[in-house]
Structure formats: C-alpha cells, structure tokens
Design an enzyme around this catalytic site. Structure first.
Site, mmCIF file in Angstrom:
data_model
loop_
_atom_site.group_PDB
_atom_site.id
_atom_site.type_symbol
_atom_site.label_atom_id
_atom_site.label_comp_id
_atom_site.label_asym_id
_atom_site.label_seq_id
_atom_site.Cartn_x
_atom_site.Cartn_y
_atom_site.Cartn_z
ATOM 1 N N LYS A 22 0.851 -1.202 0.000
ATOM 2 C CA LYS A 22 0.000 0.000 0.000
ATOM 3 C C LYS A 22 0.882 1.245 0.000
ATOM 4 C CE LYS A 22 -1.750 1.495 4.070
ATOM 5 N NZ LYS A 22 -1.384 2.856 4.426
ATOM 6 N N ASN A 23 1.895 1.263 0.875
ATOM 7 C CA ASN A 23 2.674 2.487 1.058
ATOM 8 C C ASN A 23 3.707 2.732 -0.032
ATOM 9 O OD1 ASN A 23 1.097 2.903 3.253
ATOM 10 N ND2 ASN A 23 2.665 2.416 4.777
ATOM 11 N N ARG A 92 -5.266 10.654 3.972
ATOM 12 C CA ARG A 92 -4.354 11.774 4.136
ATOM 13 C C ARG A 92 -3.185 11.747 3.159
ATOM 14 N NH1 ARG A 92 -0.819 11.691 6.823
ATOM 15 N NH2 ARG A 92 -0.901 13.879 7.463
ATOM 16 N N CYS A 116 -5.354 12.359 12.338
ATOM 17 C CA CYS A 116 -6.101 11.096 12.301
ATOM 18 C C CYS A 116 -5.957 10.496 13.700
ATOM 19 C CB CYS A 116 -5.535 10.162 11.241
ATOM 20 S SG CYS A 116 -3.946 9.488 11.684
ATOM 21 N N ARG A 121 -0.400 14.573 12.623
ATOM 22 C CA ARG A 121 0.052 14.372 11.234
ATOM 23 C C ARG A 121 0.284 15.692 10.479
ATOM 24 N NH1 ARG A 121 -1.389 9.018 10.025
ATOM 25 N NH2 ARG A 121 0.244 9.027 8.465
ATOM 26 N N ASP A 304 4.644 0.717 12.131
ATOM 27 C CA ASP A 304 3.449 0.038 11.604
ATOM 28 C C ASP A 304 3.350 -1.413 12.051
ATOM 29 O OD1 ASP A 304 3.449 1.739 8.361
ATOM 30 O OD2 ASP A 304 2.911 2.389 10.375
ATOM 31 N N ILE A 326 7.450 7.420 16.999
ATOM 32 C CA ILE A 326 7.109 8.105 15.741
ATOM 33 C C ILE A 326 5.821 8.911 15.858
ATOM 34 C CG2 ILE A 326 6.643 7.807 13.275
ATOM 35 C CD1 ILE A 326 9.493 6.969 13.990
ATOM 36 N N ARG A 397 -8.709 -0.551 4.727
ATOM 37 C CA ARG A 397 -7.854 0.468 4.108
ATOM 38 C C ARG A 397 -6.488 -0.100 3.768
ATOM 39 N NH1 ARG A 397 -6.655 5.124 7.485
ATOM 40 N NH2 ARG A 397 -5.376 5.418 5.642
HETATM 41 C C1 EPZ Z 1 3.992 7.047 6.265
HETATM 42 O O1 EPZ Z 1 3.170 8.054 6.822
HETATM 43 C C2 EPZ Z 1 3.137 5.793 6.196
HETATM 44 N N1 EPZ Z 1 1.989 6.033 5.319
HETATM 45 C C3 EPZ Z 1 2.656 5.402 7.589
HETATM 46 O O2 EPZ Z 1 1.927 4.186 7.469
HETATM 47 C C4 EPZ Z 1 3.891 5.149 8.454
HETATM 48 O O3 EPZ Z 1 3.464 4.837 9.778
HETATM 49 C C5 EPZ Z 1 4.760 6.417 8.478
HETATM 50 O O4 EPZ Z 1 5.121 6.783 7.121
HETATM 51 C C6 EPZ Z 1 6.039 6.216 9.277
HETATM 52 O O5 EPZ Z 1 6.756 5.145 8.761
HETATM 53 C C7 EPZ Z 1 2.173 5.995 3.972
HETATM 54 O O6 EPZ Z 1 3.265 5.754 3.486
HETATM 55 C C8 EPZ Z 1 0.957 6.250 3.130
HETATM 56 P P1 EPZ Z 1 5.900 10.517 8.297
HETATM 57 P P2 EPZ Z 1 3.662 9.602 6.802
HETATM 58 O O7 EPZ Z 1 5.775 11.773 7.525
HETATM 59 O O8 EPZ Z 1 4.459 9.847 5.603
HETATM 60 C C9 EPZ Z 1 6.076 13.899 11.613
HETATM 61 C C10 EPZ Z 1 0.099 2.752 7.784
HETATM 62 O O9 EPZ Z 1 -0.357 2.210 8.799
HETATM 63 N N2 EPZ Z 1 5.913 14.872 10.514
HETATM 64 O O10 EPZ Z 1 7.085 9.643 8.073
HETATM 65 O O11 EPZ Z 1 2.480 10.464 7.074
HETATM 66 C C11 EPZ Z 1 4.818 13.065 11.842
HETATM 67 O O12 EPZ Z 1 3.907 13.748 12.691
HETATM 68 C C12 EPZ Z 1 0.528 4.206 7.832
HETATM 69 O O13 EPZ Z 1 0.254 2.175 6.668
HETATM 70 C C13 EPZ Z 1 6.038 16.230 10.786
HETATM 71 O O14 EPZ Z 1 6.264 16.633 11.927
HETATM 72 O O15 EPZ Z 1 4.601 9.624 8.092
HETATM 73 C C14 EPZ Z 1 5.375 11.825 12.490
HETATM 74 O O16 EPZ Z 1 5.548 12.073 13.867
HETATM 75 C C15 EPZ Z 1 0.259 4.826 9.187
HETATM 76 N N3 EPZ Z 1 5.886 17.128 9.778
HETATM 77 C C16 EPZ Z 1 6.754 11.654 11.841
HETATM 78 O O17 EPZ Z 1 7.057 12.928 11.239
HETATM 79 C C17 EPZ Z 1 5.645 16.735 8.482
HETATM 80 O O18 EPZ Z 1 5.548 17.603 7.588
HETATM 81 C C18 EPZ Z 1 6.814 10.591 10.755
HETATM 82 O O19 EPZ Z 1 5.751 10.865 9.846
HETATM 83 C C19 EPZ Z 1 5.526 15.344 8.212
HETATM 84 C C20 EPZ Z 1 5.670 14.436 9.240
#
Ligand code: EPZ
Length: 418
Positions: A22-23, A92, A116, A121, A304, A326, A397
């Site tokens: 998915k990701n 998202r 969420c 996020r 995850d 995270i 999802r």
């Molecule tokens: C991706 O989400 C994945 N989703 C998530 O999988 C996964 O848990 C996550 O990466 C971490 O590995 C997809 O790939 C579609 P991040 P993403 O930006 O990109 C902070 C699942 O279950 N952050 O790496 O949204 C954020 O709050 C999902 O399949 C900022 O502060 O995650 C978090 O604490 C859930 N500012 C950390 O970074 C930003 O602009 C990591 O988030 C962006 C993120």
C-alpha cells in the site's frame, strides 16, 4: 458497518501470499501526474486507500483504467489542480499530489489532510520544502495553495525523518530547474521503489535509501511500466499471526530484505524462521519470550508493526517495554486489548509495559486505526471464545481480504456484513 468475528484456538498452518505494498503504491500512482502520457503499474493491492487515491487522480482529469492485474493512467492533460476536502479527508496521503502538481502544472490547491487517530500528522516539512524550491504557499479555508512558475533546485534538510515529505519533494524535484538535495531523508524501501519508478520515467534521482538524496531536474518525464514491491507490513502481520498462534506458516511473495528488524524481533520472541529469496517460513514458539521494542525510522523497528507485536507480547512469559517514538497517539489498541484481559500499563503516551498473561478472552472490540485493527484480529486468533471486531473499514484500508487469507491458514474467522 461490517464486523469480523474470530474464534480463537487454531494454530495457523499453510501458505499465504502477500499483496503489493500500500505504502509503495500510493506515491507511485501519484507519480503518474508527472508524465504527459501513459503509466502502467502491476501488483497494485485492491485496498480502500488505493481506490481513494485513484478517485482523486481521476478527479484531476487523468484517465484511469483499472484492469484485473494492472492500473493504467494517462495524464497527458491534467484538467484540474484541486484536491477537494471530501476526497482528501478519506485518505491523508492525498497530500502527495501537491509536489507533482506544482512541479508539472505550476499550481496546486489541496485540502489540508488534518490529523487522524494516531496523531496530528502535520505537513510543515512538505510545505517548507516546496517554499525552499521557490513555491509560494497560502493556507486558506482549510486548503493549501502552492504556486511556482518553475520550481528550482534547493538544499532541504528535514528536522524530522518523514516518509511523506521525502516522497512529495522527491517527486517535485524531478522537474525542477537545477539540483535538489534532500538531507535527513527517509530510507524506507517504499522510497527506493518510488525513486526506481521516477528514474524509469527519465528522472535523475540518486541516493534513495540513504539519508542524502540528490535529484537533478529534467524538463520532461516519459511513460513507464512498473511492478509494486511486496507489502512488508502485511507480511509482518501474518508472520506475527503464525508466531502467536504457535503455528507453521510460509509467507510467500514477500521481500525478506525489507523486513530485517521484524524478522530479528520474531526470532527474539522464540519463533523459528526459514528465510528464502521471496518467502519466510515462521514456526511459532511453545512459549513467547518477552522482548523490548522501540520504534524508529527505517531501518529501525517499524511503527506500523508496533500494535501487532504488542498483541503477541500480551501472552509473553514476562514483561516487555514498548516505546513508540514516531506517532504521539499510537496506543489506541491498548484499551481494547485490556478488555480482552491483557495487562498493559502506560507511562505517558509513548511507553507501554506489557506484562504477559496466561490467556486472553474474546470480547466485542472497536477498531480505531489500521494497524490497531490488525492487532485486535490477531488477539482474537488466540483468545478463548469469540471476538467481534467492529468498524473493520479501518482494516480494509490496508489489508486485502484479511479474513479470507487467515481462513486459508485455518483460522475460524468470518466477515458479517453490517
Ligand atoms: C507514512 O506516513 C506511512 N503512510 C505510515 O503508514 C507510516 O506509519 C509512516 O510513514 C512512518 O513510517 C504511507 O506511506 C501512506 P511521516 P507519513 O511523515 O508519511 C512527523 C500505515 O499504517 N511529521 O514519516 O504520514 C509526523 O507527525 C501508515 O500504513 C512532521 O512533523 O509519516 C510523524 O511524527 C500509518 N511534519 C513523523 O514525522 C511533516 O511535515 C513521521 O511521519 C511530516 C511528518
């Protein structure tokens, strides 16, 4: 709303095949917006989130054709650069269209994704990166508006490792004028998969999979065909299911190289693994050993997989400490697991101490987010009696026919249409 009913007790046996990731699929499907022509992707999983992103891409005027084993998109013309609230709120990751649209079309208007269940996020890293590349960003009425005649290469240092921000800016930089350096970039296999697709289109992305990614802008990208990599989290979920039911399962069509930390933790809890080129056999231990877990960006332990391992560790012979680093609210499954008899104590909202108990008892439980829902299904597989997991749309999802795949391994599980 559909429910899933599980009756515990059967050790899982047999073979299960993993779907496409998915990701990986989500950003790769979005990358089609960068190409004035056709792109075709195979092994795309049939998930709610995939349907949502394809609906959004079609909303932008891209011709989308979904056949049995491939998705083809023709983005020769993009009629609209606006991603509306009612589509973005469903998923998202829709924010990933921002970079490609600004880069290809000079403008984008995307509804703010909002938080969420697992956290706020934010998307500040996405927006700061686009500003560094010369885009003007306006936040109005819940929308992000970004504009740039042509993005220019920039040096971007991420304060936090972010998968989405790395993907968004990597895509934006492919058509920018000059060289972009992404520093402190995410290193997930899904980042490498996206870079491979972009380079297949004629982009010049180097260093994907390391913390420093360099993208040299080009003026045009060309059509490409590609296959989506296996879903390492779905694979890990089935491996945990095999381990905690004391079963013997072969997880096929997976990529063990993407799962080293997960495999290592499975061995630490006492599972026996036979690791092949594209499969892993998991033989569950007689007694689950307690282990400590600290989630981290790849190649660390994946956030995850945290909920799934917690479900298993509720039955361990001893106490385990799980530190979620995270997301700020990724223990929602704890209260539901405790209703099944688990002994879990939270310290703040990021550390859980899980004291193993002899057994769990089936109960009515509520799914809240994708991976928390999976942990409730896993607990139902070992709990005494019947577990009813409500609101399984969360599960749909990210897992393709999970109850069918688990039934194929001998689980007593069915979906009740609601
Ligand atoms: C991706 O989400 C994945 N989703 C998530 O999988 C996964 O848990 C996550 O990466 C971490 O590995 C997809 O790939 C579609 P991040 P993403 O930006 O990109 C902070 C699942 O279950 N952050 O790496 O949204 C954020 O709050 C999902 O399949 C900022 O502060 O995650 C978090 O604490 C859930 N500012 C950390 O970074 C930003 O602009 C990591 O988030 C962006 C993120």
């Amino acid at each position: 709303m559909d429910k899933i009913v599980v009756r515990g007790g059967a050790p899982l046996q047999g073979h299960v095949r993993v779907s496409g990731s998915k990701n990986a699929a989500l950003p790769i499907l979005v990358s089609s917006l960068l190409v004035g022509g056709e792109t075709t992707f195979r092994n795309v999983p049939g998930l709610m989130d995939i349907h949502s992103i394809l609906d959004l891409i079609a909303e932008l005027g891209v011709k989308v054709n979904r056949s049995e084993d491939a998705i083809t998109m023709d983005a020769t013309t993009i009629a609209c650069v606006e991603a509306p609230y009612d589509l973005v709120r469903k998923m998202r990751a829709s924010i990933l269209v921002l970079g490609p649209l600004v880069s290809r079309m000079g403008r984008a208007k995307v509804s703010m994704p909002g938080g969420c269940a697992i956290g706020d996020r934010p998307i500040d890293l996405h927006l700061k990166g686009l500003e560094a590349m010369g885009a003007t960003i306006r936040l109005e009425q819940g929308y992000v508006e970004a504009e740039a005649k042509r993005l220019k290469g920039a040096r971007i240092v991420f304060d936090t490792v972010s998968v989405g921000a790395t993907e968004n800016l990597m895509m934006a930089a492919t058509l920018a004028d000059g060289v972009t350096l992404l520093s402190n970039a995410a290193r997930e296999p899904e980042i490498i998969a996206l870079a491979d697709v972009l380079n297949g289109m004629g982009a010049r992305v180097e260093g994907a999979g390391t913390p420093e990614i360099t993208i040299t802008g080009v003026t045009k990208l060309s059509p490409v065909e590609a296959r989506i990599i296996p879903d390492r989290i779905e694979a890990g979920t089935f491996m945990v299911a095999a381990a905690m039911t004391g079963g013997d399962v072969v997880v096929d069509a997976c990529e063990p190289k993407h799962m080293e930390h997960t495999l290592n933790k499975l061995e630490q809890v006492g599972a026996t693994l036979e690791v092949g080129v594209d499969s892993v056999r998991v033989i569950g231990p007689k007694t689950i050993k307690n282990v400590d877990i600290r989630t981290a960006p790849y190649p660390g332990f994946p956030t995850d997989m945290q909920a799934q391992f917690m479900a298993m560790l509720t039955l361990a012979d001893g106490a385990s400490v799980i530190h979620e680093t995270i997301f700020e609210n990724r223990f929602i499954h704890v209260s539901e697991l405790k209703r099944m008899g688990a002994n879990i104590v939270l310290k703040g909202n990021d550390v859980a101490t899980v004291k193993g108990v002899k057994r769990l008892s089936g109960a009515q439980v509520m799914a809240s987010d994708l991976r928390a829902s999976a942990s409730l299904i896993l607990s139902g597989l070992v709990a005494e009696g019947e577990t009813v997991v409500n609101r399984v749309y969360h599960l749909d999802r990210g897992y393709e026919h999970i109850e069918t795949k688990l039934r194929g391994l001998g689980a007593s599980i069915e979906r009740v249409k609601g």
